[in-house]
Design a protein around this motif. Structure first.
Motif, PDB file in Angstrom:
ATOM      1  N   HIS A  62       0.837  -1.210   0.000  1.00  0.00           N
ATOM      2  CA  HIS A  62       0.000   0.000   0.000  1.00  0.00           C
ATOM      3  C   HIS A  62       0.866   1.252   0.000  1.00  0.00           C
ATOM      4  CE1 HIS A  62      -3.976  -1.841   0.567  1.00  0.00           C
ATOM      5  NE2 HIS A  62      -3.392  -2.709   1.378  1.00  0.00           N
ATOM      6  N   LEU A  63       1.919   1.253   0.789  1.00  0.00           N
ATOM      7  CA  LEU A  63       2.785   2.427   0.907  1.00  0.00           C
ATOM      8  C   LEU A  63       3.519   2.707  -0.404  1.00  0.00           C
ATOM      9  CD1 LEU A  63       4.194   1.672   4.456  1.00  0.00           C
ATOM     10  CD2 LEU A  63       2.876   3.706   3.846  1.00  0.00           C
ATOM     11  N   THR A  64       4.118   1.686  -0.988  1.00  0.00           N
ATOM     12  CA  THR A  64       4.873   1.909  -2.226  1.00  0.00           C
ATOM     13  C   THR A  64       3.948   2.291  -3.378  1.00  0.00           C
ATOM     14  OG1 THR A  64       4.808  -0.485  -2.671  1.00  0.00           O
ATOM     15  CG2 THR A  64       6.751   0.376  -1.547  1.00  0.00           C
ATOM     16  N   SER A  65       2.741   1.736  -3.384  1.00  0.00           N
ATOM     17  CA  SER A  65       1.774   2.112  -4.415  1.00  0.00           C
ATOM     18  C   SER A  65       1.384   3.580  -4.288  1.00  0.00           C
ATOM     19  CB  SER A  65       0.537   1.224  -4.305  1.00  0.00           C
ATOM     20  OG  SER A  65      -0.463   1.622  -5.223  1.00  0.00           O
ATOM     21  N   ALA A  66       1.144   4.025  -3.052  1.00  0.00           N
ATOM     22  CA  ALA A  66       0.779   5.432  -2.829  1.00  0.00           C
ATOM     23  C   ALA A  66       1.902   6.356  -3.257  1.00  0.00           C
ATOM     24  CB  ALA A  66       0.436   5.649  -1.360  1.00  0.00           C
ATOM     25  N   LEU A  67       3.144   5.976  -2.970  1.00  0.00           N
ATOM     26  CA  LEU A  67       4.276   6.824  -3.337  1.00  0.00           C
ATOM     27  C   LEU A  67       4.450   6.881  -4.855  1.00  0.00           C
ATOM     28  CD1 LEU A  67       6.558   8.608  -2.405  1.00  0.00           C
ATOM     29  CD2 LEU A  67       7.996   6.573  -2.143  1.00  0.00           C
ATOM     30  N   LYS A  68       4.269   5.756  -5.532  1.00  0.00           N
ATOM     31  CA  LYS A  68       4.363   5.753  -6.996  1.00  0.00           C
ATOM     32  C   LYS A  68       3.293   6.655  -7.602  1.00  0.00           C
ATOM     33  CE  LYS A  68       6.419   1.158  -7.522  1.00  0.00           C
ATOM     34  NZ  LYS A  68       6.194  -0.236  -7.978  1.00  0.00           N
ATOM     35  N   MET A  69       2.097   6.617  -7.030  1.00  0.00           N
ATOM     36  CA  MET A  69       1.030   7.488  -7.524  1.00  0.00           C
ATOM     37  C   MET A  69       1.389   8.957  -7.330  1.00  0.00           C
ATOM     38  SD  MET A  69      -1.891   7.807  -8.973  1.00  0.00           S
ATOM     39  CE  MET A  69      -2.583   6.143  -8.901  1.00  0.00           C
ATOM     40  N   ALA A  70       1.966   9.281  -6.170  1.00  0.00           N
ATOM     41  CA  ALA A  70       2.367  10.666  -5.904  1.00  0.00           C
ATOM     42  C   ALA A  70       3.445  11.114  -6.888  1.00  0.00           C
ATOM     43  CB  ALA A  70       2.860  10.802  -4.473  1.00  0.00           C
ATOM     44  N   LEU A  71       4.379  10.241  -7.199  1.00  0.00           N
ATOM     45  CA  LEU A  71       5.447  10.588  -8.139  1.00  0.00           C
ATOM     46  C   LEU A  71       4.891  10.797  -9.540  1.00  0.00           C
ATOM     47  CD1 LEU A  71       8.228   8.119  -6.908  1.00  0.00           C
ATOM     48  CD2 LEU A  71       8.172  10.605  -6.612  1.00  0.00           C
ATOM     49  N   ARG A  72       3.925   9.981  -9.928  1.00  0.00           N
ATOM     50  CA  ARG A  72       3.301  10.157 -11.244  1.00  0.00           C
ATOM     51  C   ARG A  72       2.509  11.464 -11.295  1.00  0.00           C
ATOM     52  NH1 ARG A  72       0.501   5.001 -13.899  1.00  0.00           N
ATOM     53  NH2 ARG A  72       0.421   6.571 -15.556  1.00  0.00           N
ATOM     54  N   GLN A  73       1.850  11.786 -10.187  1.00  0.00           N
ATOM     55  CA  GLN A  73       1.111  13.047 -10.132  1.00  0.00           C
ATOM     56  C   GLN A  73       2.068  14.234 -10.238  1.00  0.00           C
ATOM     57  OE1 GLN A  73      -1.506  13.401  -6.777  1.00  0.00           O
ATOM     58  NE2 GLN A  73      -3.101  12.151  -7.728  1.00  0.00           N
ATOM     59  N   ALA A 111       6.666  18.995  -0.913  1.00  0.00           N
ATOM     60  CA  ALA A 111       6.067  18.340  -2.081  1.00  0.00           C
ATOM     61  C   ALA A 111       6.305  16.841  -2.087  1.00  0.00           C
ATOM     62  CB  ALA A 111       6.643  18.945  -3.357  1.00  0.00           C
ATOM     63  N   LYS A 112       7.260  16.364  -1.300  1.00  0.00           N
ATOM     64  CA  LYS A 112       7.617  14.946  -1.340  1.00  0.00           C
ATOM     65  C   LYS A 112       6.495  14.084  -0.753  1.00  0.00           C
ATOM     66  CE  LYS A 112      11.604  16.208  -2.916  1.00  0.00           C
ATOM     67  NZ  LYS A 112      11.898  16.073  -4.363  1.00  0.00           N
ATOM     68  N   GLY A 113       5.969  13.214  -1.592  1.00  0.00           N
ATOM     69  CA  GLY A 113       4.893  12.347  -1.142  1.00  0.00           C
ATOM     70  C   GLY A 113       3.558  13.045  -1.008  1.00  0.00           C
ATOM     71  N   ARG A 114       3.416  14.227  -1.605  1.00  0.00           N
ATOM     72  CA  ARG A 114       2.167  14.964  -1.519  1.00  0.00           C
ATOM     73  C   ARG A 114       1.338  14.689  -2.771  1.00  0.00           C
ATOM     74  NH1 ARG A 114      -0.727  19.755  -2.236  1.00  0.00           N
ATOM     75  NH2 ARG A 114      -1.342  20.884  -0.343  1.00  0.00           N
ATOM     76  N   THR A 115       0.042  14.485  -2.598  1.00  0.00           N
ATOM     77  CA  THR A 115      -0.836  14.266  -3.736  1.00  0.00           C
ATOM     78  C   THR A 115      -1.581  15.553  -4.076  1.00  0.00           C
ATOM     79  OG1 THR A 115      -2.548  13.437  -2.229  1.00  0.00           O
ATOM     80  CG2 THR A 115      -1.116  11.812  -3.276  1.00  0.00           C
ATOM     81  N   PHE A 116      -2.112  15.623  -5.312  1.00  0.00           N
ATOM     82  CA  PHE A 116      -2.708  16.849  -5.821  1.00  0.00           C
ATOM     83  C   PHE A 116      -4.045  16.551  -6.483  1.00  0.00           C
ATOM     84  CE2 PHE A 116       1.866  16.772  -6.171  1.00  0.00           C
ATOM     85  CZ  PHE A 116       2.264  17.911  -5.512  1.00  0.00           C
TER      86      PHE A 116
END
Length: 372
Positions: A62-73, A111-116
């Motif tokens: 769950h954690l790595t998936s969330a971080l990958k999503m944040a990086l893509r965003q 901004a690190k690990g922040r979603t938008f």
């Protein structure tokens, strides 16, 4: 520090604590982190602390998936900013990025690990018409087509109705100041424009100076009535304070800048609750000077009651006595400080009738027996 019921807060402040968690506690932590929009931030911190590999397999996914999503965003946001810059190239306007977009483009740790969810920009009010026209030409279309909503935004608010791109589905919020013009707090908007900083390597892209970035973040959080992202925004403030606090002139000018902008009250709340909830390292003399914005008498006690309950994960595990009433009181307050009473009363009554009409229309559509 918070109760261990607020696991996401404890985890972000003391990540090594996570080695003590049971499987059930990990499950709760993931749920709280997702509800608070802080899961990717936790993943980033664990990676920086080289603790991510020690996390049990299921929560680590769950954690790595969330971080990958944040990086893509983040990648998508950078492209969106470039699209906005190109769209406004002929509008002769300086583009000031706000909040998340500013954190990313300025390279802030926040901004690190922040979603938008959207891109916020600020432009001079006299440039809104031509800027909106240029954005229309390049694929952004306005929302809130109702005549009243259009007047509500354009006459009273600090932004025009949100604009959505017809192909990419991205949303841009175009502001001309940081608080509604009808708000009880009067912001010195020109002072904000006068001190913006051009981003190196970016053509015609600007951000607020560090003190103004903090003050805007504080103003946004402590004038809002929706706390779904309240804890995330409080962590934003904490991160900004920790990062900018290492600059020699930051603390010495923060309170005086709040005085210039007319934002001493939100600064007081920002420093009080980041230190109380997140142990932010604010110098004692700055805390003392910030008391210039402290509300009088029982108002201060009431705000403590409300914010110390509202600024928790919006999750059933973090509910306590008075949580609902605290959030409701702050919701009412957000409207009260946004508009004069006569405008507020008219606005709320009208919205109530519109919601009833929509409910009636929905019932007609779903129940054929009700159709005439």
């Amino acid at each position: 520090m918070r109760s261990k019921r607020d696991l996401i807060v404890v985890a972000l402040l003391t990540p090594r604590f996570l080695s003590q968690l049971s499987a059930l506690e990990w499950d709760l932590l993931i749920r709280q982190g997702r509800a608070a929009n802080l899961l990717a931030r936790l993943a980033y911190i664990l990676e920086q602390e080289k603790l991510i590999d020690s996390v049990p397999f299921a929560p680590r996914q769950h954690l790595t998936s969330a971080l990958k999503m944040a990086l893509r965003q983040e990648i998508a946001l950078r492209w969106e900013v470039e699209c906005i810059r190109q769209a406004l190239a002929d509008a002769d306007v300086n583009i000031i990025l706000l909040k998340g977009a500013a954190y990313v483009m300025a390279g802030c740790n926040t901004a690190k690990g922040r979603t938008f969810s959207d891109v916020d920009i600020m432009l001079p009010k006299q440039k809104l018409a031509i800027s909106e026209s240029e954005l229309n030409v390049h694929g952004w279309q306005g929302s809130h087509h109702d005549t009243y909503d259009q007047r509500y935004y354009r006459r009273w608010m600090h932004e025009i109705p949100p604009m959505r791109h017809v192909r990419r589905g991205t949303t841009i919020d175009v502001h001309h100041t940081i608080l509604p013009e009808t708000a009880r707090v009067k912001v010195s908007t020109q002072a904000l424009f006068d001190e913006v900083i051009a981003l190196p390597g970016q053509n015609n892209i600007y951000v607020f100076q560090p003190a103004d970035m903090v003050l805007h973040s504080a103003t946004h959080l402590f004038h809002e009535g929706d706390f779904d992202k309240g804890l995330r925004d409080l962590f934003d403030l904490d991160s900004l304070l920790r990062e900018f606090g290492t600059q020699d002139d930051f603390w010495g000018g923060l309170v005086s800048r709040a005085v210039v902008l007319g934002l001493t009250r939100p600064l007081y709340y920002a420093l009080r609750y980041t230190t109380l909830v997140l142990n932010s390292p604010v110098p004692s003399d700055v805390l003392l000077d910030a008391n210039i914005g402290k509300p009088f008498g029982l108002t201060s006690v009431a705000m403590d009651f409300c914010y110390l309950r509202a600024l928790r994960p919006v999750h059933t595990s973090s509910r306590s006595l008075g949580t609902w009433s605290a959030r409701f009181a702050l919701y009412v307050r957000s409207h009260w400080i946004r508009m004069p009473f006569h405008l507020l009363a008219y606005h709320l009554v009208r919205k109530a009738f519109i919601n009833l009409e929509k409910q009636d229309e929905s019932e007609l559509q779903t129940d054929p027996s009700l159709k005439i």
